[in-house]
Design a protein around this motif. Structure first.
Motif, mmCIF file in Angstrom:
data_model
loop_
_atom_site.group_PDB
_atom_site.id
_atom_site.type_symbol
_atom_site.label_atom_id
_atom_site.label_comp_id
_atom_site.label_asym_id
_atom_site.label_seq_id
_atom_site.Cartn_x
_atom_site.Cartn_y
_atom_site.Cartn_z
ATOM 1 N N ASP A 92 5.517 4.999 -19.552
ATOM 2 C CA ASP A 92 5.675 3.558 -19.959
ATOM 3 C C ASP A 92 4.208 2.905 -19.904
ATOM 4 O O ASP A 92 4.037 2.507 -18.912
ATOM 5 N N THR A 93 3.771 2.556 -21.233
ATOM 6 C CA THR A 93 2.507 1.900 -21.123
ATOM 7 C C THR A 93 2.404 0.387 -20.758
ATOM 8 O O THR A 93 1.568 -0.210 -20.679
ATOM 9 N N ALA A 94 3.791 -0.008 -20.605
ATOM 10 C CA ALA A 94 4.062 -1.351 -20.329
ATOM 11 C C ALA A 94 3.437 -1.532 -18.817
ATOM 12 O O ALA A 94 3.189 -2.344 -18.258
ATOM 13 N N THR A 95 3.645 -0.513 -17.969
ATOM 14 C CA THR A 95 3.556 -0.616 -16.593
ATOM 15 C C THR A 95 2.524 0.460 -15.998
ATOM 16 O O THR A 95 1.817 0.289 -15.130
ATOM 17 N N VAL A 96 2.159 1.161 -17.056
ATOM 18 C CA VAL A 96 0.933 2.494 -16.622
ATOM 19 C C VAL A 96 -0.009 2.367 -17.635
ATOM 20 O O VAL A 96 0.070 2.409 -18.793
ATOM 21 N N GLN A 97 -1.388 2.457 -17.217
ATOM 22 C CA GLN A 97 -2.540 2.696 -17.943
ATOM 23 C C GLN A 97 -3.445 3.731 -17.642
ATOM 24 O O GLN A 97 -4.016 4.194 -18.239
ATOM 25 N N LYS A 98 -3.173 4.304 -16.332
ATOM 26 C CA LYS A 98 -4.136 5.214 -16.054
ATOM 27 C C LYS A 98 -3.250 6.184 -15.054
ATOM 28 O O LYS A 98 -2.477 5.823 -14.345
ATOM 29 N N ALA A 99 -3.552 7.557 -14.955
ATOM 30 C CA ALA A 99 -2.976 8.669 -14.117
ATOM 31 C C ALA A 99 -3.905 9.592 -13.630
ATOM 32 O O ALA A 99 -4.958 9.828 -14.164
ATOM 33 N N SER A 100 -3.500 9.973 -12.437
ATOM 34 C CA SER A 100 -4.254 10.966 -11.730
ATOM 35 C C SER A 100 -3.495 11.726 -11.025
ATOM 36 O O SER A 100 -2.165 11.465 -10.767
ATOM 37 N N ASP A 148 -5.822 19.153 0.029
ATOM 38 C CA ASP A 148 -5.233 18.528 1.157
ATOM 39 C C ASP A 148 -6.295 17.527 1.615
ATOM 40 O O ASP A 148 -6.016 16.907 2.723
ATOM 41 N N GLN A 149 -7.125 17.021 0.792
ATOM 42 C CA GLN A 149 -7.939 15.922 0.881
ATOM 43 C C GLN A 149 -7.890 14.883 0.049
ATOM 44 O O GLN A 149 -7.987 15.246 -1.223
ATOM 45 N N THR A 150 -7.878 13.592 0.405
ATOM 46 C CA THR A 150 -7.661 12.684 -0.807
ATOM 47 C C THR A 150 -9.163 12.405 -1.426
ATOM 48 O O THR A 150 -9.935 11.361 -0.982
ATOM 49 N N ASN A 151 -9.534 13.176 -2.333
ATOM 50 C CA ASN A 151 -10.894 12.978 -3.029
ATOM 51 C C ASN A 151 -10.796 12.930 -4.582
ATOM 52 O O ASN A 151 -11.994 13.061 -4.875
ATOM 53 N N ASN A 152 -9.644 13.420 -5.065
ATOM 54 C CA ASN A 152 -9.682 13.657 -6.623
ATOM 55 C C ASN A 152 -10.071 12.399 -7.272
ATOM 56 O O ASN A 152 -9.297 11.420 -7.038
ATOM 57 N N ASN A 153 -10.944 12.122 -7.929
ATOM 58 C CA ASN A 153 -11.334 11.028 -8.652
ATOM 59 C C ASN A 153 -11.212 11.081 -10.294
ATOM 60 O O ASN A 153 -11.540 10.009 -11.168
ATOM 61 N N GLN A 154 -10.611 11.964 -10.903
ATOM 62 C CA GLN A 154 -10.518 12.057 -12.087
ATOM 63 C C GLN A 154 -9.335 11.437 -12.419
ATOM 64 O O GLN A 154 -8.068 11.475 -12.098
ATOM 65 N N LYS A 155 -9.460 10.461 -13.556
ATOM 66 C CA LYS A 155 -8.359 9.466 -14.014
ATOM 67 C C LYS A 155 -8.245 9.756 -15.208
ATOM 68 O O LYS A 155 -9.257 9.552 -16.253
ATOM 69 N N ALA A 156 -7.097 9.793 -15.711
ATOM 70 C CA ALA A 156 -6.879 9.801 -17.452
ATOM 71 C C ALA A 156 -6.331 8.394 -18.074
ATOM 72 O O ALA A 156 -5.503 7.816 -17.326
ATOM 73 N N THR A 157 -7.098 7.877 -18.937
ATOM 74 C CA THR A 157 -6.394 6.683 -19.691
ATOM 75 C C THR A 157 -5.307 7.029 -20.792
ATOM 76 O O THR A 157 -5.463 7.873 -21.684
ATOM 77 N N LEU A 158 -4.059 6.256 -20.746
ATOM 78 C CA LEU A 158 -3.116 6.650 -21.397
ATOM 79 C C LEU A 158 -3.343 5.912 -22.781
ATOM 80 O O LEU A 158 -4.141 5.067 -22.932
ATOM 81 N N GLY A 159 -3.052 6.752 -23.803
ATOM 82 C CA GLY A 159 -3.132 6.373 -25.174
ATOM 83 C C GLY A 159 -1.973 5.478 -25.322
ATOM 84 O O GLY A 159 -1.122 5.280 -24.928
ATOM 85 N N THR A 160 -1.958 4.562 -26.729
ATOM 86 C CA THR A 160 -0.964 3.767 -26.981
ATOM 87 C C THR A 160 0.245 4.536 -27.174
ATOM 88 O O THR A 160 1.264 3.927 -27.324
ATOM 89 N N GLY A 162 1.610 6.554 -25.341
ATOM 90 C CA GLY A 162 1.870 6.900 -23.752
ATOM 91 C C GLY A 162 1.680 8.540 -23.676
ATOM 92 O O GLY A 162 2.420 9.119 -22.702
ATOM 93 N N THR A 163 0.438 8.996 -24.052
ATOM 94 C CA THR A 163 0.352 10.350 -23.585
ATOM 95 C C THR A 163 -1.222 10.213 -23.093
ATOM 96 O O THR A 163 -1.608 9.458 -23.087
ATOM 97 N N ALA A 164 -1.465 11.469 -22.123
ATOM 98 C CA ALA A 164 -2.782 11.496 -21.521
ATOM 99 C C ALA A 164 -2.844 13.035 -20.869
ATOM 100 O O ALA A 164 -1.756 13.639 -21.069
ATOM 101 N N ASN A 165 -4.207 13.422 -20.607
ATOM 102 C CA ASN A 165 -4.054 14.718 -20.394
ATOM 103 C C ASN A 165 -5.176 14.772 -19.097
ATOM 104 O O ASN A 165 -6.283 14.176 -19.009
#
Length: 201
Positions: A92-100, A148-160, A162-165
């Motif tokens: 839902d691009t109305a509520t989400v712009q990035k994902a990790s 088990d550690q909160t360290n992952n900094n990869q974030k994908a930006t969603l396309g228009t 509504g997809t990302a990888n």
């Protein structure tokens, strides 16, 4: 008016009950319908296999040999490396712009201080002194993911659309107690499980 409605309701109930009693003497059966209303923000699949059911995936590393572990490999190992991705669709691009994604050990698998995946040691036929190292492999991130550690900094930006990888790689490395002479790697199977939790912005 309300009394008539009640009376009619009882009459209908009695007729249905009588019909059920008659049906009991013939072939009967039940049909169970299953469904779910989900709060998931996106559909997640492995390597764009969108027909894969559920969120449980398999990644198979290449077969390697004991001699490949003769020298210390560490967190930068590429031995038997396998690349994979988590593909997001229907977001839902109305509520989400990035994902990790956050990764945690699962089902008997543990992690060490360095964030390596440690396969369950009690599995029959398991290799000895073999860990797995998980790393980022895209979206401007190539660092190790410490499980088990909160360290992952990869974030994908969603396309228009509504997809990302999100791109990753996994490889073999030695366990913490490894020593090429006194405590070497032994042959066997290597199986480790990790759970991922999606985070959205």
């Amino acid at each position: 008016m309300s009394l008539k409605n009640v009376g009619m309701g009882v009459a209908v109930a009695l007729v249905l009950s009588a019909g059920s009693a008659v049906a009991a003497d013939s072939d009967t059966g039940t049909i169970t319908f299953h469904g779910m209303v989900s709060t998931n923000t996106c559909k997640v699949s492995l390597d764009q296999k969108i027909d894969q059911s559920g969120n449980d995936f398999d990644v198979t590393l290449d077969t390697v040999f004991v001699k490949d572990f003769a020298s210390a490999l560490g967190a930068t190992s590429t031995l038997g490396q396998k690349k994979f991705s988590l593909s997001l669709t229907g977001c839902d691009t109305a509520t989400v712009q990035k994902a990790s994604a956050q990764f945690d050990s699962w089902a008997g698998t543990t992690s060490n201080e360095g964030g390596m995946l440690v396969p369950a040691s009690n599995a029959q036929g398991a290799a000895k002194n073999v860990n797995l190292v998980l790393s980022n492999d895209g979206n401007s991130a190539t660092d190790q993911i410490k499980v088990d550690q909160t360290n992952n900094n990869q974030k994908a930006t969603l396309g228009t659309d509504g997809t990302a990888n999100l791109y990753y790689k996994v490889a073999y490395t030695q366990g913490q107690g490894w020593d090429s002479t006194s405590n070497p790697v032994t042959a066997g199977t290597v199986q480790a499980q990790v759970a991922f939790t999606m985070a959205y912005e």
